[in-house]
Design a protein around this motif. Structure first.
Motif, PDB file in Angstrom:
ATOM      1  N   UNK A 181       0.822  -1.226  -0.015  1.00 22.66           N
ATOM      2  CA  UNK A 181       0.047   0.057  -0.053  1.00 22.66           C
ATOM      3  C   UNK A 181       0.949   1.160   0.267  1.00 22.66           C
ATOM      4  N   UNK A 182       0.260   2.324  -0.240  1.00 21.98           N
ATOM      5  CA  UNK A 182       0.995   3.602  -0.025  1.00 21.98           C
ATOM      6  C   UNK A 182       0.803   3.709   1.514  1.00 21.98           C
ATOM      7  N   UNK A 183       1.915   4.098   2.200  1.00 26.70           N
ATOM      8  CA  UNK A 183       1.954   4.326   3.753  1.00 26.70           C
ATOM      9  C   UNK A 183       1.934   5.737   3.985  1.00 26.70           C
ATOM     10  N   UNK A 184       1.058   6.088   4.912  1.00 21.56           N
ATOM     11  CA  UNK A 184       0.993   7.291   5.410  1.00 21.56           C
ATOM     12  C   UNK A 184       0.879   7.182   7.064  1.00 21.56           C
ATOM     13  N   UNK A 239      -6.801   1.670   8.117  1.00 21.17           N
ATOM     14  CA  UNK A 239      -6.656   2.363   9.424  1.00 21.17           C
ATOM     15  C   UNK A 239      -6.451   1.488  10.484  1.00 21.17           C
ATOM     16  N   UNK A 240      -5.392   0.960  10.936  1.00 22.70           N
ATOM     17  CA  UNK A 240      -5.541   0.192  12.190  1.00 22.70           C
ATOM     18  C   UNK A 240      -5.507   0.940  13.579  1.00 22.70           C
ATOM     19  N   UNK A 265      -2.323   2.563   3.610  1.00 28.48           N
ATOM     20  CA  UNK A 265      -2.529   2.157   4.778  1.00 28.48           C
ATOM     21  C   UNK A 265      -2.019   3.281   5.814  1.00 28.48           C
ATOM     22  N   UNK A 266      -2.987   3.805   6.263  1.00 31.15           N
ATOM     23  CA  UNK A 266      -2.914   5.138   7.143  1.00 31.15           C
ATOM     24  C   UNK A 266      -2.609   4.347   8.858  1.00 31.15           C
TER      25      UNK A 266
END
Ligand SMILES: [Zn+2]
Length: 423
Positions: free
Chosen positions: A22-25, A151-152, A195-196
């Motif tokens: 994923x793109x990771x933020x 968003x975990x 993934x935030x």
């Protein structure tokens, strides 16, 4: 498997690949960016959350306000318990007429896996039972998936970075005596688009969730690091996660138990969010091992919590793997890796150079695993009603995909001995 240590500038690198990510933020406070990110995918959002805690927490109201300010229409699917075929297929069927443009999953592993599976099936309209590994109809998944933002709100499962959703259930028409299953819906099109990870969302995590999901992350890091599918890429990621988790997990757990927010608690939460992300990236690329092989039927048959079950098994599995390798494959690079993991979990960067002998470092690893399971109050398997008469079925059902990348090939008797030692 590649060599035991990260290759130096002249080390030979074997062929390897890196699966879709994923793109990771990542960063404290970055939940505020969610509505802008979601708006990049359309105007209609499906929010999948756990049943209560997120909706009752401080982040819910600003999230909803943000979605509305961004002009996004949203509907909400609260999820109680683990994703089942009925839950996933029902959620898809309810939304096929007016499907969302993007699915946002906010929560622990169950909410994220539900969101991932629903996002995967909204466009195809197929049943999750069509595509599960090892059970069901075995039909290919053809996609496409609806964009999914993960968003975990716990640190552990790594679902935000993986390409599978774990589904728990019973096959239709299988009869009341058929054992329940815990199987994956797996495809690289299921990987989250974004993934935030906002460590502030982890504040308020109860100690038992910190312990269970934390032991899951630790096990995933250790198993991917010693997996026969490890690569230079997964080694780098798993090492970073192992170095972070050794101190952060007990520190965060102690702060939550004491109810006091120490100045370093926020840093421990951030380290745990990072370690959990590393565990998901590493497992998606390297595979896992015997702990995950054995915990799947324990979850399906006895309702053993995934992470707590990993915690109950990981010391016994590690002990068995080391003993079996020492006897039957003394040249295995996994033995060096267990030593390295022992040094990394000890949290002293200088010690990774070998201040301890390999044997002492492996003993330190086993001691660390025993200490963590005690400090984190991980229940033993008997607490879930597991009894020795179930061992033959559990052993037979433990040989799924995770077992195939365990560094040692274990006999049925050896798996039985692990269960016995974890009872
Ligand atoms: Zn796991």
């Amino acid at each position: 498997m590649s060599g035991p240590e990260a290759p130096g500038p002249f080390g030979a690198l074997g062929p390897f690949g890196v699966a879709r990510l994923p793109r990771i933020v990542f960063g404290a406070g970055r939940i505020s960016e969610l509505s802008a990110i979601a708006a990049g995918y359309g105007t209609h959002v499906l929010l999948v959350t756990g049943s209560r805690s997120f909706r009752d927490g401080p982040a819910w109201a600003p999230l909803v306000a943000g979605l509305e300010a961004a002009g996004l229409a949203w509907d909400h699917l609260p999820v109680a318990g683990e994703p089942s075929p009925n839950l996933v297929d029902g959620a898809v069927a309810d939304r096929r007429r007016d499907p969302p443009d993007v699915v946002v999953g906010i929560g622990g592993g169950a909410a994220l896996d539900t969101a991932k599976a629903v996002a995967g099936l909204l466009r195809s309209g197929t049943s999750v039972l069509d595509h599960l590994e090892g059970v069901g109809r075995g039909l290919p998944y053809l996609g496409p998936a609806t964009p999914f933002i993960a968003v975990p709100t716990t640190a552990g499962t790594g679902s935000e970075a993986t390409w599978n959703a774990v589904i728990t259930g019973q096959l239709p028409n299988a009869g009341p005596k058929a054992p329940p299953f815990k199987k994956s819906f797996r495809d690289d099109r299921l990987v989250a688009s974004v993934a935030l990870l906002d460590p502030d969302l982890l504040a308020g995590c109860p100690p038992a969730v910190i312990a269970g999901d934390g032991m899951d992350a630790l096990t995933q890091l250790l198993e991917s690091f010693t997996s026969t599918g490890a690569s230079p890429f997964t080694d780098a990621v798993a090492r970073s996660g192992l170095a972070a988790i050794g101190r952060a997990l007990p520190a965060w757990h102690a702060a939550a138990l004491g109810g006091a927010e120490a100045s370093e608690t926020a840093a421990a939460r951030g380290a745990m969010a990072w370690a959990a992300l590393c565990s998901g990236i590493a497992l998606a690329n390297a595979g896992l091992g015997a702990v995950h092989g054995i915990v799947a039927p324990l979850g399906a048959r006895f309702g053993v919590h995934h992470g707590m079950g990993c915690g109950a098994l990981v010391a016994a599995v590690t002990h068995m793997n080391i003993a079996v390798l020492a006897e039957r494959a003394p040249g295995s690079p996994a033995l060096d890796r267990y030593a390295t993991a022992g040094r990394l979990l000890a949290g002293d960067p200088a010690s990774t150079d070998g201040a301890l002998t390999d044997e002492a470092a492996r003993d330190a690893l086993l001691a660390t695993l025993d200490r963590l399971t005690a400090v984190l109050r991980v229940p033993r398997l008997a607490a879930y009603g597991v009894m020795a008469d179930a061992f033959p079925a559990l052993v037979a059902e433990s040989r799924g995909s995770s077992m195939r990348t365990n560094p040692a090939v274990l006999t049925d008797d050896e798996i039985g001995a692990i269960l016995e030692a974890s009872l």
